[in-house]
Design an enzyme around this catalytic site. Structure first.
Site, PDB file in Angstrom:
ATOM      1  CB  THR A  51       2.097   6.846  12.870  1.00 26.72           C
ATOM      2  OG1 THR A  51       0.978   7.721  12.635  1.00 26.72           O
ATOM      3  CG2 THR A  51       2.931   6.742  11.597  1.00 26.72           C
ATOM      4  CG  LEU A  83      -1.812   1.180   1.480  1.00 28.96           C
ATOM      5  CD1 LEU A  83      -2.876   1.289   0.383  1.00 28.96           C
ATOM      6  CD2 LEU A  83      -2.527   1.069   2.845  1.00 28.96           C
ATOM      7  CB  SER A  84       3.583   2.417   2.265  1.00 30.20           C
ATOM      8  OG  SER A  84       2.846   2.115   3.419  1.00 30.20           O
ATOM      9  CD  GLU A 125      -0.315  -4.094  10.134  1.00 34.73           C
ATOM     10  OE1 GLU A 125      -1.474  -3.965  10.586  1.00 34.73           O
ATOM     11  OE2 GLU A 125       0.131  -5.147   9.688  1.00 34.73           O
TER      12      GLU A 125
HETATM   13  C1  LIG Z   1       9.873  -1.666   8.714  1.00 34.85           C
HETATM   14  C2  LIG Z   1       8.649  -1.188   7.986  1.00 34.85           C
HETATM   15  C3  LIG Z   1       7.804  -2.126   7.393  1.00 34.85           C
HETATM   16  C4  LIG Z   1       6.693  -1.698   6.668  1.00 34.85           C
HETATM   17  N1  LIG Z   1       5.909  -2.621   6.004  1.00 34.85           N
HETATM   18  C5  LIG Z   1       4.941  -2.183   5.164  1.00 34.85           C
HETATM   19  C6  LIG Z   1       4.239  -3.113   4.321  1.00 34.85           C
HETATM   20  O1  LIG Z   1       4.489  -4.329   4.348  1.00 34.85           O
HETATM   21  N2  LIG Z   1       3.304  -2.616   3.470  1.00 34.85           N
HETATM   22  C7  LIG Z   1       3.015  -1.295   3.395  1.00 34.85           C
HETATM   23  O2  LIG Z   1       2.149  -0.928   2.604  1.00 34.85           O
HETATM   24  N3  LIG Z   1       3.653  -0.382   4.190  1.00 34.85           N
HETATM   25  C8  LIG Z   1       4.608  -0.806   5.056  1.00 34.85           C
HETATM   26  N4  LIG Z   1       5.294   0.097   5.843  1.00 34.85           N
HETATM   27  C9  LIG Z   1       4.991   1.524   5.726  1.00 34.85           C
HETATM   28  C10 LIG Z   1       4.326   2.100   6.966  1.00 34.85           C
HETATM   29  O3  LIG Z   1       3.022   1.612   7.079  1.00 34.85           O
HETATM   30  C11 LIG Z   1       4.416   3.620   6.880  1.00 34.85           C
HETATM   31  O4  LIG Z   1       5.783   3.967   7.083  1.00 34.85           O
HETATM   32  C12 LIG Z   1       3.544   4.318   7.905  1.00 34.85           C
HETATM   33  O5  LIG Z   1       2.188   4.141   7.592  1.00 34.85           O
HETATM   34  C13 LIG Z   1       3.843   5.818   7.997  1.00 34.85           C
HETATM   35  O6  LIG Z   1       3.844   6.382   6.725  1.00 34.85           O
HETATM   36  P1  LIG Z   1       5.064   7.318   6.255  1.00 34.85           P
HETATM   37  O7  LIG Z   1       6.319   6.574   6.531  1.00 34.85           O
HETATM   38  O8  LIG Z   1       4.796   7.737   4.866  1.00 34.85           O
HETATM   39  O9  LIG Z   1       5.022   8.551   7.216  1.00 34.85           O
HETATM   40  P2  LIG Z   1       4.101   9.865   7.031  1.00 34.85           P
HETATM   41  O10 LIG Z   1       2.714   9.430   6.711  1.00 34.85           O
HETATM   42  O11 LIG Z   1       4.782  10.789   6.103  1.00 34.85           O
HETATM   43  O12 LIG Z   1       4.123  10.443   8.492  1.00 34.85           O
HETATM   44  C14 LIG Z   1       5.215  11.224   9.009  1.00 34.85           C
HETATM   45  C15 LIG Z   1       4.813  11.726  10.388  1.00 34.85           C
HETATM   46  O13 LIG Z   1       3.667  12.584  10.286  1.00 34.85           O
HETATM   47  C16 LIG Z   1       2.627  12.100  11.117  1.00 34.85           C
HETATM   48  N5  LIG Z   1       1.328  12.362  10.509  1.00 34.85           N
HETATM   49  C17 LIG Z   1       0.946  12.075   9.240  1.00 34.85           C
HETATM   50  N6  LIG Z   1      -0.337  12.415   9.057  1.00 34.85           N
HETATM   51  C18 LIG Z   1      -0.777  12.915  10.230  1.00 34.85           C
HETATM   52  C19 LIG Z   1      -2.033  13.457  10.669  1.00 34.85           C
HETATM   53  N7  LIG Z   1      -3.101  13.517   9.869  1.00 34.85           N
HETATM   54  N8  LIG Z   1      -2.126  13.895  11.950  1.00 34.85           N
HETATM   55  C20 LIG Z   1      -1.050  13.818  12.780  1.00 34.85           C
HETATM   56  N9  LIG Z   1       0.155  13.334  12.417  1.00 34.85           N
HETATM   57  C21 LIG Z   1       0.283  12.889  11.152  1.00 34.85           C
HETATM   58  C22 LIG Z   1       2.898  10.617  11.262  1.00 34.85           C
HETATM   59  O14 LIG Z   1       2.247  10.088  12.409  1.00 34.85           O
HETATM   60  C23 LIG Z   1       4.399  10.592  11.345  1.00 34.85           C
HETATM   61  O15 LIG Z   1       4.808  10.880  12.643  1.00 34.85           O
HETATM   62  C24 LIG Z   1       6.387  -0.318   6.598  1.00 34.85           C
HETATM   63  C25 LIG Z   1       7.231   0.610   7.234  1.00 34.85           C
HETATM   64  C26 LIG Z   1       8.348   0.189   7.910  1.00 34.85           C
HETATM   65  C27 LIG Z   1       9.254   1.220   8.536  1.00 34.85           C
END
Ligand SMILES: Cc1cc2nc3c(=O)[nH]c(=O)nc-3n(C[C@H](O)[C@H](O)[C@H](O)COP(=O)(O)OP(=O)(O)OC[C@H]3O[C@@H](n4cnc5c(N)ncnc54)[C@H](O)[C@@H]3O)c2cc1C
Length: 391
Positions: free
Chosen positions: A376, A135-136, A374
């Site tokens: 934050t 998804l990401s 899954e």
């Molecule tokens: C080891 C690892 C494994 C993963 N495995 C998978 C996988 O198998 N499949 C998959 O699809 N994804 C996967 N992910 C991705 C993961 O789900 C995302 O990293 C996570 O959802 C956060 O998205 P982002 O990294 O883009 O951060 P962002 O969405 O850019 O967020 C950055 C910061 O802003 C905050 N923030 C964002 N929006 C808001 C809001 N509306 N209000 C307040 N705060 C906010 C967040 O909480 C965070 O602190 C994985 C990530 C890691 C690190």
């Protein structure tokens, strides 16, 4: 310290024999096949492919898939207990289980009978290895509805272009459950669809493996789609219905991550207690200092609270309730309690807690990401407050 079985008895939530058996057989496997190599895999980033195949043969990659469809037919409580047991030995393996079970649950709930025969049954029998949930993207994670990977219809196929990022087990998965924008004219949740892409499909390029802080053996990669042609019959559910599929799977999947956090934190607490009982300072063992006792008590209380919230959410899911707020509370509290407990246990180890020779150092690094993936911690708080405000 009393064991997990007695700890569960003391929570006052009745467990069935079947649920206990699921947890115990996962624990037996984890102790024998996962714990011994966990530190080495952390160092080398070697994906536990053999062990994942064995877990597949045991039905643990399709735990929540009904037996009639080839799965293990486990309920959510049993799933939590298995995740906890596996994570206590190896969090990298546990997160692969989490993403694989997320994907298999989607196929079970949304795939057609023909699609189930083609992918779900062989997958559930362990023949396809893990599955990935994609998804990401590089540009969006929390705001998943902003995804830009496209799937353009071309005759009897979709042509996929774009990139996914952070995909757990992405290089080893037999099937990828991918979320794409099938209608480029749309924005947000509209026009997002769910499509299965098989391993080795031309145009699917596996990206570089992330060199991560923790959970280093979970094989996190980018997936790049470069004119990747996929039969139209690989569409799961209705075109444009993909976002709802992703959200509902993630909602239920959160109790599994809560279980993973409980595995990490219970392992840290056991290690911290054992260390404190034998380490001496100022002529006493650490357990004779009041501070140590308070730290142990606070940690036990944190974890019992996390267990209760997690088993409550899992039990609600088992009644058919979607339980979005309760699942988010379980994931949020368990991951934050895990962080507190693991940090305290590193502190209790003094300098040794900062050394790779002691398991708490790895657990500390493994635990950090549970507040990020899954959903934050901030996203969980949004889900909980939206339910309160009925938005
Ligand atoms: C080891 C690892 C494994 C993963 N495995 C998978 C996988 O198998 N499949 C998959 O699809 N994804 C996967 N992910 C991705 C993961 O789900 C995302 O990293 C996570 O959802 C956060 O998205 P982002 O990294 O883009 O951060 P962002 O969405 O850019 O967020 C950055 C910061 O802003 C905050 N923030 C964002 N929006 C808001 C809001 N509306 N209000 C307040 N705060 C906010 C967040 O909480 C965070 O602190 C994985 C990530 C890691 C690190």
């Amino acid at each position: 310290m009393i064991g997990i079985a007695q700890r569960l008895d003391r929570l006052g939530i009745p467990l069935t024999e079947e649920q206990r058996m699921v947890g115990e057989s996962a624990r037996e496997f984890a102790t024998r096949r996962l714990a011994p190599g966990a530190a080495e895999r952390d160092r080398t980033m070697k994906f536990p492919l053999e062990q994942i195949k064995e877990l597949g043969a045991l039905g643990l990659l399709a735990m929540k898939v009904p037996i009639a469809e080839g799965g293990a037919g486990t309920d959510n409580v049993g799933y939590v207990l298995a995740m906890q047991a596996v994570a206590e030995a190896c969090a990298s393996t546990a997160v692969v289980l989490a993403s694989s079970n997320l994907s298999s649950k989607i196929l079970s709930e949304h795939a057609s009978p023909a699609q189930k025969e083609r992918w779900l049954r062989p997958y559930a029998e362990g023949k396809l290895g893990p599955a990935s949930f994609a998804l990401s993207e590089p540009g969006c994670g929390s705001d998943a509805a902003a995804l830009t990977t496209t799937a353009r219809r071309d005759g009897d196929a979709f042509i996929l272009d774009g990139s996914k990022m952070w995909i757990t087990a992405g290089a080893h998965a037999g099937i990828h459950v991918v979320f794409v924008r099938t209608d480029p004219g749309t924005q947000g949740p509209e026009g997002i669809s769910c499509i299965v892409v098989e391993r080795g499909t031309p145009g699917l390029v596996i990206g570089k493996e992330e060199d991560k802080m923790g959970q280093r053996a979970s094989g996190t990669v980018g997936l790049h789609f470069e004119g990747c042609r996929v039969p139209a019959e690989n569409l799961i559910g209705r075109q444009g219905g993909g976002y709802a599929i992703a959200l509902s799977a993630l909602g239920a999947g959160r109790v599994g991550i809560a279980g993973l956090c409980l595995g990490l934190a219970e392992a840290a607490l056991a290690a911290g207690l054992a260390y404190a009982e034998q380490r001496r300072a100022f002529g006493k063992t650490l357990t004779e200092f009041q501070n140590t006792r308070f730290v142990l008590a606070d940690s036990r209380m944190d974890l019992d609270a996390a267990w209760l919230l997690t088993l409550r959410a899992a039990s609600l899911l088992d009644t058919g309730d979607r339980a979005p707020a309760e699942s988010s509370m379980a994931k949020l509290f368990a991951s934050e309690a895990c962080a507190r407990v693991v940090d305290r246990m590193v502190q209790l180890h003094g300098g040794y807690g900062y050394s790779r020779d002691y398991p708490v150092e790895r657990i500390y690094r493994d635990a950090r990401v549970t507040r990020i993936y899954e959903g934050t911690s901030e996203v969980q708080r949004l889900v909980i407050s939206r339910q309160m405000l009925r938005e």
